[in-house]
Design an enzyme around this catalytic site. Structure first.
Site, PDB file in Angstrom:
ATOM      1  N   LYS A 199     -30.189 -63.860   4.280  1.00  0.00           N
ATOM      2  CA  LYS A 199     -30.085 -64.647   3.046  1.00  0.00           C
ATOM      3  C   LYS A 199     -29.716 -66.109   3.286  1.00  0.00           C
ATOM      4  CE  LYS A 199     -29.909 -61.286  -0.496  1.00  0.00           C
ATOM      5  NZ  LYS A 199     -29.659 -59.994   0.179  1.00  0.00           N
TER       6      LYS A 199
ATOM      7  N   SER B  18     -32.902 -56.745   8.541  1.00  0.00           N
ATOM      8  CA  SER B  18     -32.497 -57.832   7.649  1.00  0.00           C
ATOM      9  C   SER B  18     -31.003 -58.111   7.620  1.00  0.00           C
ATOM     10  CB  SER B  18     -32.998 -57.554   6.224  1.00  0.00           C
ATOM     11  OG  SER B  18     -32.546 -56.297   5.767  1.00  0.00           O
TER      12      SER B  18
ATOM     13  N   GLU C  44     -26.762 -66.225  -8.850  1.00  0.00           N
ATOM     14  CA  GLU C  44     -26.469 -64.873  -9.331  1.00  0.00           C
ATOM     15  C   GLU C  44     -26.308 -63.998  -8.106  1.00  0.00           C
ATOM     16  OE1 GLU C  44     -29.537 -65.868  -8.749  1.00  0.00           O
ATOM     17  OE2 GLU C  44     -30.129 -64.154  -7.507  1.00  0.00           O
TER      18      GLU C  44
HETATM   19  C1  LIG Z   1     -30.243 -58.792  -0.212  1.00  0.00           C
HETATM   20  C2  LIG Z   1     -30.682 -58.011   0.963  1.00  0.00           C
HETATM   21  C3  LIG Z   1     -31.954 -57.402   1.015  1.00  0.00           C
HETATM   22  C4  LIG Z   1     -32.907 -57.401  -0.155  1.00  0.00           C
HETATM   23  O1  LIG Z   1     -33.337 -58.632  -0.563  1.00  0.00           O
HETATM   24  P1  LIG Z   1     -34.815 -59.167  -0.249  1.00  0.00           P
HETATM   25  O2  LIG Z   1     -34.932 -60.387  -1.075  1.00  0.00           O
HETATM   26  O3  LIG Z   1     -35.769 -58.084  -0.658  1.00  0.00           O
HETATM   27  O4  LIG Z   1     -34.884 -59.423   1.205  1.00  0.00           O
HETATM   28  C5  LIG Z   1     -32.334 -56.740   2.168  1.00  0.00           C
HETATM   29  N1  LIG Z   1     -31.495 -56.643   3.232  1.00  0.00           N
HETATM   30  C6  LIG Z   1     -30.274 -57.202   3.219  1.00  0.00           C
HETATM   31  C7  LIG Z   1     -29.409 -57.054   4.421  1.00  0.00           C
HETATM   32  C8  LIG Z   1     -29.825 -57.898   2.093  1.00  0.00           C
HETATM   33  O5  LIG Z   1     -28.594 -58.451   2.095  1.00  0.00           O
END
Ligand SMILES: *Cc1c(COP(=O)(O)O)cnc(C)c1O
Length: 394
Positions: free
Chosen positions: A89, A377, A111
């Protein structure tokens, strides 16, 4: 066929800017200026330097030997879990804070659902000495107490959203209301590839560093820039958009998006938008989202707070409709199994969101030896309480 956004802000039939008149000026300003600003050399230099020295990029592309042996593929993990604040993020919040400064904004709003985007925003606001207000549903404030504490420690005000279900969509409404009331000094940092144009494109561009790095790193490791498959989980879709971005027009690269099906597609407790959703306008853009017969948003469900969103960004609605990306979904139980597997096979405890992507390795049906990149992610520290609760005494 192109999968890039057009000059009106649409991916095929999806996207656009469906906004109240009070926001025209802000959105128009962004539409006119964002590309000029973010493509300027001066902007790129500052962003690259922060991505390298503050975020910790490039993140490694790690060959997962034991996982590869298990599935018979060559599996690489893109390690976004190693970014500062623990997820992808911050790639976006760094980009948007630099943009906000150049637009002369002095106040930032955002948000947040699980609090991950809130923390990433609070972090860059501290870094840049900008005032920051984060809207968060009252229910989420209770559920995600450690992230609320982090934001406050970083100097951010956390405002509870007390309408509706008191979760993410209500926090988004509150943030929109704030922006309407404070159009001159405030920039709204949206946390995924959602919202009115140009937000989906802007966020995708800031996250595209993920696939840019994958190409370079894969060339070093495999002698070619393109893998056979790229897999990523989809909440709003920003990490997936970033992981897919520089492969969109390479049709030899198969893109696999994994949504959260919660307790199961037919359980009524799901967040699998491409299965349970229909086209409509959500949070300023035309896209797919889960809705009742008369178009009211249906509350999504997933064990993972980051995937618990009723829609997907317009780029994903288009990738789904055109068939450019394959959409799969994973249940809570499948994601938890993948958490355990990655922890035990590779010594990496993933975020619950990312585990959804890993859980579909078993359903990939790819030829043996295929090169598969999975976007990791985020890291699992934030989910430790859930893991302890779900796994019990291990
Ligand atoms: C917020 C988040 C997501 C989901 O958000 P996307 O906009 O779909 O990437 C996925 N993985 C992690 C670790 C997150 O913090």
């Amino acid at each position: 066929m192109t999968y890039q956004i057009d000059e009106r802000g649409y991916y095929g039939a999806f996207g656009g800017a469906y906004i109240p008149e009070m926001l025209y000026q802000n959105i128009e300003e962004l539409q006119e200026k964002y590309l000029k600003i973010i493509e300027s050399e001066e902007f790129q230099t500052e962003m690259q330097s922060l991505l390298q020295d503050y975020v910790g990029r490039p993140t490694p592309l790690y060959f997962a030997k034991r996982l590869s042996e298990k599935y018979g593929y060559k599996i690489y993990l893109k390690r976004e879990d190693l970014c500062h604040t623990g997820a992808h993020k911050i790639n976006n919040t760094i980009g948007q804070i630099l943009l906000a400064k150049r637009l002369g904004k002095t106040r930032i709003i955002a948000e947040t659902g699980a609090g991950q985007h809130g923390v990433a925003t609070a972090t860059v606001c501290a870094l840049m000495n900008l005032k920051c207000v984060v809207y968060m549903g009252e229910v989420d404030i209770d559920r995600q107490a450690p992230n609320v504490k982090r934001m406050r420690l970083l100097g951010t005000e956390v405002h509870p959203a007390i309408s509706g279900s008191k979760t993410l969509k209500d926090a988004t409404n509150e943030a929109m209301r704030d922006w309407i009331a404070n159009p001159v000094d405030t920039h709204y940092i949206i946390g995924s590839v959602v919202g009115p144009h140009p937000f989906p494109d802007m966020v995708a561009r800031f996250q595209s560093v993920i696939s840019k790095e994958i190409r370079k790193q894969l060339k070093e490791k495999e002698g070619r820039e393109t893998p056979d498959y790229v897999m990523a989980c989809v909440g709003g879709g920003s990490n997936a958009a970033g992981a897919f971005y520089h492969f969109l027009d390479d049709e030899s690269v198969k893109l696999v998006a994994v949504e959260a099906s919660g307790k199961g597609i037919d359980s009524g407790l799901t967040a699998a938008t491409t299965v349970a959703g229909k086209p409509g306008v959500l949070h300023g853009s035309k896209t797919l989202f889960m809705q009742t017969e008369d178009g009211q948003v249906v509350e999504p469900y997933s064990i993972s707070a980051g995937l618990d969103y009723p829609g997907i960004g317009p780029i994903h609605a288009w990738l789904f409709e055109t068939g450019r990306a394959q959409f799969l979904s994973a249940t809570d139980a499948e994601a938890l199994e993948a958490v355990m597997e990655l922890s035990r096979l590779e010594g990496i405890i993933p975020a619950l969101e990312s585990a959804h992507a890993f859980s579909k390795l078993k359903d990939l049906n790819a030829p043996k030896g295929s090169v598969v990149v999975v976007n990791l992610s985020g890291r699992g520290d934030k989910d430790l309480d859930t893991y302890i609760r779900e796994f019990g005494e291990i």
